[in-house]
Scaffold this active site. Structure first.
Site, PDB file in Angstrom:
ATOM      1  N   ASN A   1     -20.111  13.578  -1.860  1.00 37.56           N
ATOM      2  CA  ASN A   1     -19.913  12.137  -2.042  1.00 37.56           C
ATOM      3  C   ASN A   1     -20.507  11.760  -3.399  1.00 37.56           C
ATOM      4  O   ASN A   1     -21.414  12.432  -3.886  1.00 37.56           O
ATOM      5  CB  ASN A   1     -20.618  11.359  -0.917  1.00 37.56           C
ATOM      6  CG  ASN A   1     -20.070   9.954  -0.746  1.00 37.56           C
ATOM      7  OD1 ASN A   1     -20.056   9.161  -1.676  1.00 37.56           O
ATOM      8  ND2 ASN A   1     -19.601   9.652   0.456  1.00 37.56           N
TER       9      ASN A   1
ATOM     10  N   ALA B   1     -15.378  14.479  -5.484  1.00 32.76           N
ATOM     11  CA  ALA B   1     -14.730  15.510  -4.672  1.00 32.76           C
ATOM     12  C   ALA B   1     -13.770  16.345  -5.520  1.00 32.76           C
ATOM     13  O   ALA B   1     -13.677  17.562  -5.358  1.00 32.76           O
ATOM     14  CB  ALA B   1     -13.974  14.856  -3.520  1.00 32.76           C
TER      15      ALA B   1
ATOM     16  N   HIS C   1      -6.599   8.115  12.042  1.00 33.35           N
ATOM     17  CA  HIS C   1      -6.237   6.701  11.932  1.00 33.35           C
ATOM     18  C   HIS C   1      -4.752   6.475  11.670  1.00 33.35           C
ATOM     19  O   HIS C   1      -4.361   5.404  11.210  1.00 33.35           O
ATOM     20  CB  HIS C   1      -7.090   6.031  10.842  1.00 33.35           C
ATOM     21  CG  HIS C   1      -8.547   5.934  11.214  1.00 33.35           C
ATOM     22  ND1 HIS C   1      -9.559   5.713  10.306  1.00 33.35           N
ATOM     23  CD2 HIS C   1      -9.157   6.029  12.428  1.00 33.35           C
ATOM     24  CE1 HIS C   1     -10.727   5.679  10.938  1.00 33.35           C
ATOM     25  NE2 HIS C   1     -10.508   5.881  12.220  1.00 33.35           N
TER      26      HIS C   1
ATOM     27  N   ARG D   1       0.835  -1.219   0.000  1.00 30.83           N
ATOM     28  CA  ARG D   1       0.000   0.000   0.000  1.00 30.83           C
ATOM     29  C   ARG D   1       0.864   1.262   0.000  1.00 30.83           C
ATOM     30  O   ARG D   1       0.529   2.270  -0.611  1.00 30.83           O
ATOM     31  CB  ARG D   1      -0.949  -0.017   1.207  1.00 30.83           C
ATOM     32  CG  ARG D   1      -2.078  -1.017   1.011  1.00 30.83           C
ATOM     33  CD  ARG D   1      -3.051  -1.005   2.144  1.00 30.83           C
ATOM     34  NE  ARG D   1      -3.685   0.287   2.340  1.00 30.83           N
ATOM     35  CZ  ARG D   1      -4.267   0.661   3.471  1.00 30.83           C
ATOM     36  NH1 ARG D   1      -4.282  -0.150   4.512  1.00 30.83           N
ATOM     37  NH2 ARG D   1      -4.836   1.840   3.581  1.00 30.83           N
TER      38      ARG D   1
ATOM     39  N   CYS E   1       7.967   0.743  17.081  1.00 25.71           N
ATOM     40  CA  CYS E   1       8.283  -0.514  17.750  1.00 25.71           C
ATOM     41  C   CYS E   1       7.241  -0.763  18.834  1.00 25.71           C
ATOM     42  O   CYS E   1       6.973   0.123  19.649  1.00 25.71           O
ATOM     43  CB  CYS E   1       9.679  -0.416  18.366  1.00 25.71           C
ATOM     44  SG  CYS E   1      10.009  -1.776  19.504  1.00 25.71           S
TER      45      CYS E   1
ATOM     46  N   GLY F   1     -16.164  12.300   0.954  1.00 23.09           N
ATOM     47  CA  GLY F   1     -15.675  10.970   0.556  1.00 23.09           C
ATOM     48  C   GLY F   1     -15.554   9.984   1.679  1.00 23.09           C
ATOM     49  O   GLY F   1     -14.566   9.248   1.749  1.00 23.09           O
TER      50      GLY F   1
ATOM     51  N   CYS G   1       9.447  -0.702  22.542  1.00 23.46           N
ATOM     52  CA  CYS G   1      10.049   0.514  23.110  1.00 23.46           C
ATOM     53  C   CYS G   1       9.407   1.785  22.568  1.00 23.46           C
ATOM     54  O   CYS G   1       9.778   2.877  22.960  1.00 23.46           O
ATOM     55  CB  CYS G   1      11.570   0.532  22.892  1.00 23.46           C
ATOM     56  SG  CYS G   1      12.045   0.808  21.170  1.00 23.46           S
TER      57      CYS G   1
ATOM     58  N   GLU H   1     -22.242   9.248  -3.822  1.00 24.92           N
ATOM     59  CA  GLU H   1     -23.570   8.657  -3.579  1.00 24.92           C
ATOM     60  C   GLU H   1     -24.072   9.052  -2.198  1.00 24.92           C
ATOM     61  O   GLU H   1     -23.326   9.625  -1.404  1.00 24.92           O
ATOM     62  CB  GLU H   1     -23.503   7.126  -3.709  1.00 24.92           C
ATOM     63  CG  GLU H   1     -22.556   6.504  -2.716  1.00 24.92           C
ATOM     64  CD  GLU H   1     -22.321   5.017  -2.939  1.00 24.92           C
ATOM     65  OE1 GLU H   1     -22.467   4.545  -4.077  1.00 24.92           O
ATOM     66  OE2 GLU H   1     -21.985   4.350  -1.957  1.00 24.92           O
TER      67      GLU H   1
ATOM     68  N   GLN I   1      -9.612  10.497   8.040  1.00 29.54           N
ATOM     69  CA  GLN I   1      -9.505   9.091   8.439  1.00 29.54           C
ATOM     70  C   GLN I   1      -8.444   8.397   7.592  1.00 29.54           C
ATOM     71  O   GLN I   1      -8.145   7.235   7.799  1.00 29.54           O
ATOM     72  CB  GLN I   1     -10.852   8.392   8.223  1.00 29.54           C
ATOM     73  CG  GLN I   1     -11.968   8.991   9.047  1.00 29.54           C
ATOM     74  CD  GLN I   1     -13.338   8.580   8.493  1.00 29.54           C
ATOM     75  OE1 GLN I   1     -13.882   7.564   8.875  1.00 29.54           O
ATOM     76  NE2 GLN I   1     -13.867   9.364   7.571  1.00 29.54           N
TER      77      GLN I   1
HETATM   78  P1  OAD Z   1     -15.195   3.975   2.760  1.00 29.42           P
HETATM   79  O1  OAD Z   1     -14.575   3.092   1.733  1.00 29.42           O
HETATM   80  O2  OAD Z   1     -16.048   3.349   3.786  1.00 29.42           O
HETATM   81  O3  OAD Z   1     -16.057   5.105   2.038  1.00 29.42           O
HETATM   82  C1  OAD Z   1     -15.564   5.845   0.947  1.00 29.42           C
HETATM   83  C2  OAD Z   1     -16.649   6.815   0.510  1.00 29.42           C
HETATM   84  O4  OAD Z   1     -16.122   7.627  -0.519  1.00 29.42           O
HETATM   85  C3  OAD Z   1     -17.921   6.155  -0.030  1.00 29.42           C
HETATM   86  O5  OAD Z   1     -19.047   6.734   0.610  1.00 29.42           O
HETATM   87  C4  OAD Z   1     -17.890   6.496  -1.523  1.00 29.42           C
HETATM   88  O6  OAD Z   1     -19.187   6.673  -2.055  1.00 29.42           O
HETATM   89  C5  OAD Z   1     -17.113   7.802  -1.508  1.00 29.42           C
HETATM   90  N1  OAD Z   1     -16.404   8.149  -2.751  1.00 29.42           N
HETATM   91  C6  OAD Z   1     -15.760   7.325  -3.612  1.00 29.42           C
HETATM   92  N2  OAD Z   1     -15.167   8.025  -4.591  1.00 29.42           N
HETATM   93  C7  OAD Z   1     -15.428   9.334  -4.361  1.00 29.42           C
HETATM   94  C8  OAD Z   1     -15.092  10.552  -5.019  1.00 29.42           C
HETATM   95  N3  OAD Z   1     -14.335  10.580  -6.118  1.00 29.42           N
HETATM   96  N4  OAD Z   1     -15.565  11.709  -4.482  1.00 29.42           N
HETATM   97  C9  OAD Z   1     -16.328  11.712  -3.371  1.00 29.42           C
HETATM   98  N5  OAD Z   1     -16.677  10.586  -2.707  1.00 29.42           N
HETATM   99  C10 OAD Z   1     -16.239   9.415  -3.185  1.00 29.42           C
HETATM  100  O7  OAD Z   1     -13.994   4.808   3.409  1.00 29.42           O
HETATM  101  P2  OAD Z   1     -13.967   5.613   4.783  1.00 29.42           P
HETATM  102  O8  OAD Z   1     -15.280   6.207   5.082  1.00 29.42           O
HETATM  103  O9  OAD Z   1     -12.784   6.494   4.737  1.00 29.42           O
HETATM  104  O10 OAD Z   1     -10.260   2.599   8.953  1.00 29.42           O
HETATM  105  O11 OAD Z   1     -13.682   4.447   5.795  1.00 29.42           O
HETATM  106  C11 OAD Z   1     -13.492   4.744   7.142  1.00 29.42           C
HETATM  107  C12 OAD Z   1     -12.488   3.820   7.748  1.00 29.42           C
HETATM  108  O12 OAD Z   1     -12.852   2.466   7.492  1.00 29.42           O
HETATM  109  C13 OAD Z   1     -11.086   3.936   7.176  1.00 29.42           C
HETATM  110  O13 OAD Z   1     -10.342   4.991   7.737  1.00 29.42           O
HETATM  111  C14 OAD Z   1     -10.498   2.610   7.535  1.00 29.42           C
HETATM  112  C15 OAD Z   1     -11.644   1.719   7.155  1.00 29.42           C
HETATM  113  O14 OAD Z   1     -11.694   0.485   7.808  1.00 29.42           O
HETATM  114  C16 OAD Z   1      -9.170   2.055   9.468  1.00 29.42           C
HETATM  115  O15 OAD Z   1      -8.324   1.529   8.766  1.00 29.42           O
HETATM  116  C17 OAD Z   1      -9.081   2.166  10.936  1.00 29.42           C
END
Ligand code: OAD
Length: 248
Positions: free
Chosen positions: A213, A231, A118, A69, A126, A187, A129, A215, A100
């Site tokens: 978003n 976005a 996040h 990644r 580590c 997003g 330590c 959607e 996030q």
């Molecule tokens: P998600 O994958 O849950 O949501 C992404 C959102 O972005 C969706 O609602 C899509 O519709 C929207 N989206 C996609 N492309 C877009 C664009 N070009 N413009 C605007 N919106 C768009 O991701 P997060 O909400 O970030 O946590 O997920 C939250 C957390 O869940 C992450 O930080 C991660 C994950 O598990 C950890 O790793 C702790």
């Protein structure tokens, strides 16, 4: 686009802007989101790759996934959405980004006040330590490395499922949410807590809430304005409007 009057009023009179972002802001940079079509959690198992137990069971697998990644993040760049967010700083006293995302793209785009709820994939630490390391320290290491100081296990500085957020960061984000005049939710599916409390707090304390978003989401029915689209297109349009009003 014609915006509703209350949004225009707020945009023209706001001092404090809060921008709460999720994986969707980076989608146009080529980084996969987590949920929905093509989302990472449809293809990968979060309990194996994004949990402390998963890491202890198979550190090399987890390390390899994060190195992969990181490679993607290194090869990509911020998009017009990240740059538009950074540009808000030209026009408002206080602009805070609460993200996030772990991809560091807001910082790379020039935003100067970014709170990473996040963590950040560009750091490791580590587990024994607690020494922090930059990503370059283990750049070409393909198996989970050991700490050069104490031989403890090195892990990415990201929040995994079941873990607490970095100390003090959520509290700081909440304080900014309470002071914000406008809160943009960009997003994110807004289903992961406690992060998703940030826009809820902003609303409770009187901010005008704008969701951007592609959607509708769980939070759409409680926002003041839902803008459906990318976005990387909608945010630059908003900046363009602000520029027109300010004449620069
Ligand atoms: P998600 O994958 O849950 O949501 C992404 C959102 O972005 C969706 O609602 C899509 O519709 C929207 N989206 C996609 N492309 C877009 C664009 N070009 N413009 C605007 N919106 C768009 O991701 P997060 O909400 O970030 O946590 O997920 C939250 C957390 O869940 C992450 O930080 C991660 C994950 O598990 C950890 O790793 C702790």
């Amino acid at each position: 686009m014609n915006y509703p009057e209350p949004f225009i009023n707020r945009l023209q009179n706001a001092d404090n802007i809060l921008i709460f972002t999720g994986a969707g802001i980076s989608a146009e940079s080529g980084i996969d989101t987590f949920r929905g079509k093509g989302g990472l959690w449809n293809k990968m198992k979060p309990e194996e790759l994004a949990s402390f137990d998963g890491f202890m069971k198979n550190p090399n697998l987890v390390w390899e996934w994060y190195q992969y990644r990181r490679q993607i993040v290194h090869e990509t760049s911020p998009n017009s959405g990240h740059y538009a967010i950074a540009e808000f700083e030209k026009y408002y006293n206080s602009v805070s980004v609460v993200t996030q995302n772990v991809d560091n793209l807001h910082n790379r785009a020039g935003s100067t006040n970014v709170l990473e709820l996040h963590g950040n994939i560009e750091r490791n630490f580590c587990i024994d330590c607690n020494t922090f390391f930059g990503v370059e320290d283990f750049q070409s290491v393909s198996e989970a490395p050991k700490c050069p100081k104490c031989s403890g296990m090195i892990r990415p500085d990201v929040v995994w499922f079941g873990e607490s957020l970095p100390q003090g960061v959520f509290e700081k984000a909440e304080a900014l949410a309470r002071e914000s005049d406008i809160c943009f939710i960009v997003g994110t599916s807004a289903v992961v807590y406690p992060a998703a409390y940030i826009p809820v707090t902003a609303k409770e304390f009187g901010a005008y809430i704008v969701e951007i978003n592609v959607e509708q989401t769980e939070i759409t029915r409680s926002v003041d304005l839902s803008l459906i689209g990318k976005a990387g297109e909608l945010l630059p349009e908003i900046i363009k409007k602000i520029k027109e009003w300010r004449g620069s």
